[in-house]
Each structure stands twice: as structure tokens, then as C-alpha cells.
Design a protein around this motif. Structure first.
Motif, mmCIF file in Angstrom:
data_model
loop_
_atom_site.group_PDB
_atom_site.id
_atom_site.type_symbol
_atom_site.label_atom_id
_atom_site.label_comp_id
_atom_site.label_asym_id
_atom_site.label_seq_id
_atom_site.Cartn_x
_atom_site.Cartn_y
_atom_site.Cartn_z
ATOM 1 N N ARG A 166 0.829 -1.213 0.000
ATOM 2 C CA ARG A 166 0.000 0.000 0.000
ATOM 3 C C ARG A 166 0.867 1.268 0.000
ATOM 4 O O ARG A 166 0.495 2.278 -0.595
ATOM 5 C CB ARG A 166 -0.929 0.005 1.204
ATOM 6 C CG ARG A 166 -2.116 -0.952 1.086
ATOM 7 C CD ARG A 166 -3.141 -0.689 2.169
ATOM 8 N NE ARG A 166 -4.291 -1.576 2.088
ATOM 9 C CZ ARG A 166 -5.353 -1.381 1.294
ATOM 10 N NH1 ARG A 166 -5.383 -0.310 0.509
ATOM 11 N NH2 ARG A 166 -6.363 -2.227 1.295
ATOM 12 N N ALA A 167 2.016 1.204 0.662
ATOM 13 C CA ALA A 167 2.843 2.409 0.806
ATOM 14 C C ALA A 167 3.837 2.595 -0.331
ATOM 15 O O ALA A 167 4.328 3.702 -0.548
ATOM 16 C CB ALA A 167 3.596 2.368 2.137
ATOM 17 N N TRP A 168 4.128 1.530 -1.062
ATOM 18 C CA TRP A 168 5.187 1.598 -2.067
ATOM 19 C C TRP A 168 4.782 2.507 -3.225
ATOM 20 O O TRP A 168 3.660 2.411 -3.746
ATOM 21 C CB TRP A 168 5.489 0.197 -2.583
ATOM 22 C CG TRP A 168 6.663 0.120 -3.503
ATOM 23 C CD1 TRP A 168 7.839 0.787 -3.387
ATOM 24 C CD2 TRP A 168 6.779 -0.693 -4.668
ATOM 25 N NE1 TRP A 168 8.685 0.445 -4.411
ATOM 26 C CE2 TRP A 168 8.064 -0.464 -5.216
ATOM 27 C CE3 TRP A 168 5.929 -1.598 -5.287
ATOM 28 C CZ2 TRP A 168 8.506 -1.112 -6.365
ATOM 29 C CZ3 TRP A 168 6.368 -2.248 -6.429
ATOM 30 C CH2 TRP A 168 7.646 -2.005 -6.960
ATOM 31 N N ASP A 169 5.705 3.357 -3.634
ATOM 32 C CA ASP A 169 5.415 4.293 -4.730
ATOM 33 C C ASP A 169 5.889 3.789 -6.083
ATOM 34 O O ASP A 169 5.841 4.506 -7.086
ATOM 35 C CB ASP A 169 6.044 5.663 -4.431
ATOM 36 C CG ASP A 169 7.572 5.587 -4.308
ATOM 37 O OD1 ASP A 169 8.122 4.490 -4.528
ATOM 38 O OD2 ASP A 169 8.189 6.607 -3.988
ATOM 39 N N GLY A 170 6.377 2.552 -6.121
ATOM 40 C CA GLY A 170 6.828 1.977 -7.384
ATOM 41 C C GLY A 170 8.296 2.191 -7.671
ATOM 42 O O GLY A 170 8.798 1.706 -8.687
ATOM 43 N N ALA A 171 9.006 2.912 -6.816
ATOM 44 C CA ALA A 171 10.443 3.145 -7.014
ATOM 45 C C ALA A 171 11.237 2.011 -6.357
ATOM 46 O O ALA A 171 10.783 1.358 -5.449
ATOM 47 C CB ALA A 171 10.842 4.488 -6.408
ATOM 48 N N THR A 226 13.670 0.303 -3.916
ATOM 49 C CA THR A 226 14.138 0.576 -2.562
ATOM 50 C C THR A 226 14.265 -0.746 -1.816
ATOM 51 O O THR A 226 13.937 -1.794 -2.335
ATOM 52 C CB THR A 226 13.167 1.531 -1.811
ATOM 53 O OG1 THR A 226 13.763 1.909 -0.565
ATOM 54 C CG2 THR A 226 11.832 0.885 -1.563
#
Length: 200
Positions: free
Chosen positions: A187-192, A194
Motif C-alpha cells: 500500500r505504501a510503495w510508490d513503485g520506485a 528501494t
């Protein structure tokens, strides 16, 4: 009298040959309620779970002390152990994210598909004491650049006070915590790209 003794001898011999009953266990907890609130804006595909070779058994494998492993022939999984873990995680992730699990079903046009890969590093159990889980997991959108991924490690412990049913329940509990970790990361991942480390 001789006939009676012969029959008794046969009955006792057959009883001695009878094997102990086999108990079957599953890591799939009762169906979880769907999370309240907004559904995740993607479907999920939970890939096959990797497990250590020594745990790839139909029987439960438990630890004794610091160095010994015991394979319990009378305590068995209802299916392959890796499948048990994957199915338990997939069900809990679908419920936590309120998302459709598309594993084995292909894709829906226009809907992002989040692939979830889990590698179990350790899944130790001490009967009457505790279970301990360490797993690395990766998130990757099907159509995204291969470098765009989230890689995390989660570690959990839970008490297992009792026999083998208590061990299995503790394993269900830590798998639920792992699913919650993965769901929160998704839910928190922005697709970058890491990486992260999750603690006990």
C-alpha cells in the motif's frame, strides 16, 4: 483353550503391527474478513514460495536444542509445505488488501498486477516453546521496469505452548504478521526501487 490362545496371539500381533495414527495439519487459517476501507488499486499474483531444502517435507520438521532437527512422521501437512505457505499468505494478502488474487488466472486488461515473491530463509519450531520465521519478500509490478522493486526482510517469533497443534497455530500467526507486513509495504510503495528491513 488352545484355539482361544491362538486367536488372542493373532489379535495381539495385529495390534502390534498397527501404526500410530497420522495427524494432518494446514497453515491456511479460517477465512479472514476483507479489510474495511478502500480496495487496493491493483490485483495480486503471489508466486511460488521458496523454502529451505530441509523443510521441504510432507512431515513436520521441528528443532531439538540448537543443532538437531526431527522429522515427525505422524504429523504431516495436508499438501506440499511450500504450497501451504503460499496459499496461507495469498488468502491473507487478498483479505488485507481487499484485492483480487489472480495467481494462476492470467490478467485483467487495464488492471495493474502486483507480483509478490517470498523466500523463506528460516521457519524454525520448538515444540512447547516457540516458532521463528525469517523471510525475504519482493514486490514488482508486472509491466514495470525490472529495477523498480521493493525488497524487504521480515522476522517474527510467536510462542507455541503445547503440542503440534500449538506449533501450527503459531506458524499461522507469524504468517499472518508476514502478510500484514507485505500488505503494508504494497500500500505504501510508490513503485520506485528501494529496500527495507522489518524487525520482530
Amino acid at each position: 483353550m488352545t484355539r482361544t490362545l491362538s486367536l488372542l496371539t493373532i489379535v495381539l500381533a495385529l495390534a502390534g503391527c498397527a501404526s500410530d495414527p497420522v495427524h494432518y495439519h494446514t497453515l491456511s487459517a479460517p477465512a479472514a474478513a476483507r479489510a474495511a476501507g478502500q480496495s487496493a488499486p491493483f490485483a495480486i499474483d503471489v508466486l511460488a514460495v521458496g523454502i529451505p531444502a530441509q523443510l521441504d517435507q510432507q512431515q513436520l520438521v521441528v528443532r531439538q536444542g540448537a543443532t538437531s532437527l526431527v522429522v515427525q512422521d505422524g504429523e504431516r501437512w495436508s499438501g506440499p509445505y511450500a504450497d501451504e505457505i503460499r496459499n496461507a499468505l495469498a488468502a491473507q494478502l487478498a483479505a488485507s488488501l481487499n484485492a483480487q488474487d489472480m495467481s494462476g488466472l492470467g490478467r485483467v486488461d487495464g488492471q495493474p498486477l502486483l507480483r509478490i515473491q517470498v523466500q523463506v530463509r528460516r521457519f524454525d519450531a520448538w515444540v512447547g516453546e516457540k516458532v521463528s520465521l525469517e523471510a525475504t519478500w519482493r514486490l514488482h509490478f508486472a509491466d514495470a521496469d525490472a529495477k523498480a522493486r521493493l525488497v524487504c526482510t521480515s522476522r517474527f517469533e510467536a510462542p507455541a505452548r503445547g503440542g503440534y497443534p500449538a506449533v501450527v497455530q503459531a506458524q499461522q500467526l507469524v504468517l499472518g504478521k508476514l502478510a500484514a507486513d507485505i500488505a503494508a509495504g504494497a500500500r505504501a510503495w510508490d513503485g520506485a526501487q528501494t529496500a527495507c528491513i522489518k524487525g520482530i
